[in-house]
Design a protein around this motif. Structure first.
Motif, PDB file in Angstrom:
ATOM      1  N   GLN A   1       0.748  -1.110  -0.010  1.00  9.42           N
ATOM      2  CA  GLN A   1      -0.182  -0.038   0.153  1.00  9.42           C
ATOM      3  C   GLN A   1       0.895   1.295   0.038  1.00  9.42           C
ATOM      4  O   GLN A   1       1.767   1.587   0.849  1.00  9.42           O
ATOM      5  N   PRO A   2       0.789   2.123  -1.033  1.00  6.31           N
ATOM      6  CA  PRO A   2       1.568   3.372  -1.168  1.00  6.31           C
ATOM      7  C   PRO A   2       1.541   4.349  -0.134  1.00  6.31           C
ATOM      8  O   PRO A   2       2.595   4.637   0.474  1.00  6.31           O
ATOM      9  N   LYS A   3       0.457   4.108   0.801  1.00  8.92           N
ATOM     10  CA  LYS A   3       0.178   4.891   1.992  1.00  8.92           C
ATOM     11  C   LYS A   3       1.304   4.543   2.854  1.00  8.92           C
ATOM     12  O   LYS A   3       1.814   5.710   3.798  1.00  8.92           O
ATOM     13  N   TRP A   4       1.642   3.290   3.131  1.00  6.68           N
ATOM     14  CA  TRP A   4       2.470   2.800   4.083  1.00  6.68           C
ATOM     15  C   TRP A   4       4.114   2.624   3.709  1.00  6.68           C
ATOM     16  O   TRP A   4       4.770   2.953   4.278  1.00  6.68           O
ATOM     17  N   HIS A   5       4.092   2.144   2.362  1.00  5.82           N
ATOM     18  CA  HIS A   5       5.457   1.781   2.052  1.00  5.82           C
ATOM     19  C   HIS A   5       6.352   3.011   1.653  1.00  5.82           C
ATOM     20  O   HIS A   5       7.403   2.733   1.474  1.00  5.82           O
ATOM     21  N   SER A   6       5.395   3.747   1.198  1.00  4.78           N
ATOM     22  CA  SER A   6       6.202   5.224   0.956  1.00  4.78           C
ATOM     23  C   SER A   6       6.909   5.889   2.239  1.00  4.78           C
ATOM     24  O   SER A   6       7.706   6.786   2.289  1.00  4.78           O
ATOM     25  N   GLN A   7       6.383   5.273   3.572  1.00  4.61           N
ATOM     26  CA  GLN A   7       7.075   5.541   4.672  1.00  4.61           C
ATOM     27  C   GLN A   7       8.309   4.716   5.122  1.00  4.61           C
ATOM     28  O   GLN A   7       8.827   5.077   6.085  1.00  4.61           O
ATOM     29  N   THR A   8       8.715   3.800   4.238  1.00  3.16           N
ATOM     30  CA  THR A   8       9.663   2.848   4.462  1.00  3.16           C
ATOM     31  C   THR A   8      10.978   3.189   3.908  1.00  3.16           C
ATOM     32  O   THR A   8      10.914   3.876   2.848  1.00  3.16           O
ATOM     33  N   LYS A   9      12.133   2.620   4.304  1.00  6.26           N
ATOM     34  CA  LYS A   9      13.357   2.835   3.579  1.00  6.26           C
ATOM     35  C   LYS A   9      13.434   2.097   2.317  1.00  6.26           C
ATOM     36  O   LYS A   9      14.002   2.405   1.451  1.00  6.26           O
TER      37      LYS A   9
END
Length: 479
Positions: A410-418
């Motif tokens: 989900q872009p909402k979440w994986h965009s916050q990851t390294k």
């Protein structure tokens, strides 16, 4: 300090005969230093293996005894009814025997808050034809005598006038399910969790239908004016549920039990007989070299390649352990389709992942997380642990980390990851399947001189010597 059985018995007699009425049942147990618990031998409850005592009920009562600061004494009863009788006759302090709460039992027994819910189901032998109704069975339904399932059938029998059924003495539900799986009888009733477990070993055991609403499983106590022990157990179980620890223990035993259907379980059984013998010594040697249970390595390989040394995926990973080019180079594997090199390289790489994980991750959770790393990459596992923390979960608990794996798509979440996007749900299925295969291999090698705890060995922090760039440092999924 060791207390002899005779001295302990004398102390108990003294407490029973001379104690002031103000001394509660709970205080008596603490003075005796022993909590006596009746249970039964069952895959869902308690059993002894080469690795020692284990089981869902055993884990719970062990923690309860520890919280009281007393030793745990297990007394194995022949059946759930016998465990309840031991409670009624005050031979034990409580029964933790996967007991179903029923109206009839509640007349004489005090039940603590439920620890699990399961669904009673009609089990049948595949090949006899799946029954569509209890009125259309080809043979009598057989159920353990004095069981909760017998009470259930009695309560619904009037609505099924053509139903033929009989109770069987001195037999467990697990025994009857095995008999159905082997074709010795056609029908029985079992709890959904036990049926799911039994189907892994008896592929011809089928599920015809659910019977009624989910039933609640709970600890049983004797009705008594002194409710101190019952109250303490209620407090303990409530705290265990609130803290999330109960869910973790439940997941450890039941979070992966229903992954094999008839076709895949038959295929696994056939491959264990026909393919595994060719590679077993290689798995065993790799297990000795790395301190990882050979059965876990074999389960990983089965998930990866179905023990086909020439297996190749669309992405180019290949061999028994499905190594990428980078990982093979790092582990000094020159030929990925060579069984010995593949198993050795995959085992050493898994050991590296296991040791690389933070020390605070306990066993067996760190094993499941290492498996997820093997599948989707170490960096993505770190990302999911961070997301788990962000969502107020426990990053050291597999049950919490697992519930967040799907966020990596989900872009909402994986965009916050390294490390970004990853197919996290595939890793969840991957780990669950391997846990199932490991259970099957453990069952099929029972009685052998093997030690499943080796798979959960204390991490070795000394890094082995390898050549080339480490695949642990790259962003893409590794294997």
């Amino acid at each position: 300090m060791h207390v002899s059985v005779l001295a302990l018995f004398a102390l108990e007699l003294s407490l029973l005969s001379t104690c002031s009425p103000t001394v509660s049942k709970l205080d008596q147990i603490k003075q005796l230093g022993v909590l006596r618990v009746a249970t039964i031998n069952s895959a869902t409850t308690y059993y002894e293996s080469g690795d020692g005592r284990t089981g869902f009920a055993y884990d719970l009562v062990s923690q309860f005894a520890e919280s009281l600061g007393v030793a745990l004494e297990i007394r194995v009863a022949a059946s759930g009814a016998a465990a309840l009788e031991a409670v009624s006759q005050q031979k034990v302090h409580l029964a933790a025997a996967n007991l179903t709460i029923t109206d009839n039992r509640s007349k004489n027994i005090l039940f603590a808050p439920a620890v699990r819910e399961v669904t009673p189901q009609l089990a049948y032998h595949i090949g006899s034809g799946k029954p569509r109704s209890l009125d259309r069975l080809k043979a009598p339904l057989r159920i353990p005598e004095e069981s909760a399932h017998a009470e259930l059938i009695e309560s619904i029998a009037s609505a099924h006038p053509k139903l033929s059924w009989e109770t069987v003495p001195d037999v467990s539900s697990e025994d009857l399910l095995a008999q159905v799986g082997q074709g010795e009888i056609l029908y029985t009733v079992g709890d959904s969790d036990l049926i799911a477990m039994t189907r892994r070993y008896h592929p011809k055991l089928g599920i015809a239908m659910d019977l009624g609403e989910p039933s609640r499983k709970a600890w049983a106590f004797r009705h008594h004016r002194d409710s101190s022990l019952f109250n303490e157990a209620t407090r303990f179980l409530t705290q265990l549920r609130v803290s999330g620890e109960l869910e973790k223990i439940e997941d450890r035993y039941f979070g992966h039990v229903d992954r094999l259907d008839f076709v895949s379980s038959r295929s696994l059984s056939q491959h264990i007989e026909e393919r595994l013998p060719r590679f077993r010594k290689l798995f065993e040697q790799a297990g000795k070299d790395t301190g990882v249970d050979w059965r876990l390595l074999a389960a990983m390989s089965y998930q990866e390649s179905h023990w086909n040394p020439k297996a190749v995926s669309p992405t180019g990973v290949r061999g028994l352990m499905m190594l990428t080019r980078d990982t093979a180079r790092y582990m000094k594997v020159s030929n990925r389709t060579d069984p010995a090199q593949s198993i050795d390289g995959g085992a050493r790489y898994f050991r590296l992942l296991l040791d690389r994980l933070p020390d605070e991750i306990p066993l067996p959770d760190r094993v499941w997380m290492a498996l997820a790393s093997y599948n989707m990459g170490y960096g993505h596992l770190l990302d999911v642990r961070n997301l788990t923390t962000l969502r107020n979960g426990d990053p050291n608990a597999w049950v919490d980390v697992r519930s967040n794996l799907g966020l990596l798509t989900q872009p909402k979440w994986h965009s916050q990851t390294k490390y970004g996007y990853a197919r996290g749900k595939e890793a969840e299925v991957y780990v669950g399947n391997i846990r199932t295969y490991l259970d099957v291999l453990t069952w099929m090698t029972r009685g052998e001189d093997t030690n499943r705890d080796a798979a959960l060995a204390t991490p070795r922090k000394k890094a082995p010597e390898f050549m080339g760039p480490s695949p642990l440092e790259i962003d893409l999924p590794l294997l």
